[in-house]
Write an enzyme that holds these catalytic residues in place. Structure first.
Site, mmCIF file in Angstrom:
data_model
loop_
_atom_site.group_PDB
_atom_site.id
_atom_site.type_symbol
_atom_site.label_atom_id
_atom_site.label_comp_id
_atom_site.label_asym_id
_atom_site.label_seq_id
_atom_site.Cartn_x
_atom_site.Cartn_y
_atom_site.Cartn_z
ATOM 1 N N GLU A 44 61.122 35.508 24.583
ATOM 2 C CA GLU A 44 60.744 35.005 23.220
ATOM 3 C C GLU A 44 61.693 33.529 22.843
ATOM 4 O O GLU A 44 62.962 33.834 23.043
ATOM 5 C CB GLU A 44 61.114 36.003 22.060
ATOM 6 C CG GLU A 44 60.962 35.488 20.733
ATOM 7 C CD GLU A 44 61.428 36.464 19.780
ATOM 8 O OE1 GLU A 44 61.379 37.661 20.063
ATOM 9 O OE2 GLU A 44 61.551 36.116 18.571
ATOM 10 N N ARG A 48 63.733 27.551 16.404
ATOM 11 C CA ARG A 48 65.029 27.131 15.700
ATOM 12 C C ARG A 48 65.610 26.064 16.067
ATOM 13 O O ARG A 48 66.744 25.803 15.606
ATOM 14 C CB ARG A 48 65.946 28.400 15.674
ATOM 15 C CG ARG A 48 65.433 29.791 15.015
ATOM 16 C CD ARG A 48 66.480 30.709 14.937
ATOM 17 N NE ARG A 48 65.938 31.908 14.971
ATOM 18 C CZ ARG A 48 66.587 33.267 15.299
ATOM 19 N NH1 ARG A 48 67.805 33.209 15.324
ATOM 20 N NH2 ARG A 48 66.050 34.393 15.223
ATOM 21 N N THR A 71 60.612 33.658 15.616
ATOM 22 C CA THR A 71 60.799 32.860 14.355
ATOM 23 C C THR A 71 59.596 32.210 13.733
ATOM 24 O O THR A 71 59.715 30.883 13.230
ATOM 25 C CB THR A 71 62.207 31.975 14.361
ATOM 26 O OG1 THR A 71 63.137 32.671 15.380
ATOM 27 C CG2 THR A 71 62.789 31.544 12.943
ATOM 28 N N LYS A 131 58.109 44.535 14.954
ATOM 29 C CA LYS A 131 59.535 44.278 15.150
ATOM 30 C C LYS A 131 60.039 44.951 13.919
ATOM 31 O O LYS A 131 59.768 44.722 12.646
ATOM 32 C CB LYS A 131 59.534 42.543 14.981
ATOM 33 C CG LYS A 131 61.089 42.260 15.128
ATOM 34 C CD LYS A 131 60.983 40.708 15.189
ATOM 35 C CE LYS A 131 62.335 40.053 14.788
ATOM 36 N NZ LYS A 131 62.986 39.000 15.624
HETATM 37 C C1 3PG Z 1 66.672 37.162 16.146
HETATM 38 O O1 3PG Z 1 65.595 36.822 15.953
HETATM 39 O O2 3PG Z 1 67.500 36.513 16.187
HETATM 40 C C2 3PG Z 1 66.720 38.439 17.318
HETATM 41 O O3 3PG Z 1 66.572 39.627 16.456
HETATM 42 C C3 3PG Z 1 68.084 38.298 18.245
HETATM 43 O O4 3PG Z 1 69.216 38.767 17.305
HETATM 44 P P1 3PG Z 1 70.591 39.090 18.089
HETATM 45 O O5 3PG Z 1 70.913 37.402 18.426
HETATM 46 O O6 3PG Z 1 71.373 39.653 16.866
HETATM 47 O O7 3PG Z 1 70.397 39.756 19.146
#
Ligand code: 3PG
Length: 210
Positions: A44, A48, A71, A131
């Site tokens: 994924e 961002r 995201t 999710k």
């Molecule tokens: C996110 O969307 O940032 C994921 O959930 C990853 O989270 P993490 O960096 O805490 O593993």
């Protein structure tokens, strides 16, 4: 992979989905190659960073990689994901507008929920694979255990605050198909271009719960 069942099968086989926040396009291909070599072929890439779309395009060139966007918050994000050739999209939330708009997109969306009402809202709109975010902050494995009885039709990909040790606890739950997280791709290793170490972390993650 427009089909949700194919996606569920792929994530269930991979078990751990690396969640990337990557701006360095030159790292995209070697990073995806390291993850795939380590057995984590479902990746994924979050929207961002300014270069996220180019990172996705580069990773899609890597043989064996199943690349999705993360995201995803807007229709524009979904259109970009579809045009780029992503196999799936992940959203931190499940607003009704986004879920309605997703009906006109040809690739599956994994919406994020954190509560029973949100899970019910998404389920009403036909989403059975969700999710759970932010997993640790929202209560972790006890919450998903509590979801199992009222929501036997729903399965989850918890993400947020998960590391290798916690991943094993989540993956032991029958309603968890996979977990997502950034622990497999630490920023310092990516910056150092230490893809061999990342491949090792991927191998270790791939063995969790087996
Ligand atoms: C996110 O969307 O940032 C994921 O959930 C990853 O989270 P993490 O960096 O805490 O593993």
């Amino acid at each position: 992979m427009a089909n949700l069942d194919d996606l569920k099968q792929a994530v269930h086989a991979a078990r751990v989905i690396p969640v990337l926040v990557l701006d360095d396009v030159s790292a995209a291909q070697p990073l995806a190659q390291a993850l795939v070599a380590g057995g984590l072929n479902v990746i994924e890439v979050t929207f961002r960073t300014a270069n996220a779309l180019d990172v996705i395009r580069e990773m899609l060139k890597v043989e064996g990689a199943i690349v999705g966007s993360g995201t995803v918050r807007t229709l524009e994000h979904m259109r970009m994901s579809e045009e780029a050739g992503c196999s799936f999209m992940v959203s931190p939330g499940a607003p009704a507008k986004l879920l309605e708009e997703a009906e006109n997109i040809s690739i599956p969306l994994l919406p994020g929920v954190a509560s029973p009402s949100e899970a019910m809202g998404a389920a009403e709109m036909g989403y059975s694979f969700l999710k759970f975010f932010p997993a640790e902050a929202m209560g972790g494995t006890p919450v998903l255990k509590s979801f199992a009885s009222p929501f036997p039709d729903l399965s989850f990909c918890p993400t947020g605050g998960i590391d290798a040790g916690k991943a094993a606890q989540y993956l032991a739950l029958p309603n968890v198909l996979c977990v997502g997280g950034s622990w497999v791709t630490p920023k310092a290793l990516v910056a150092d271009r230490d893809f061999a170490k990342i491949e090792k972390l991927a191998h270790e993650a791939n063995r969790i719960g087996t």
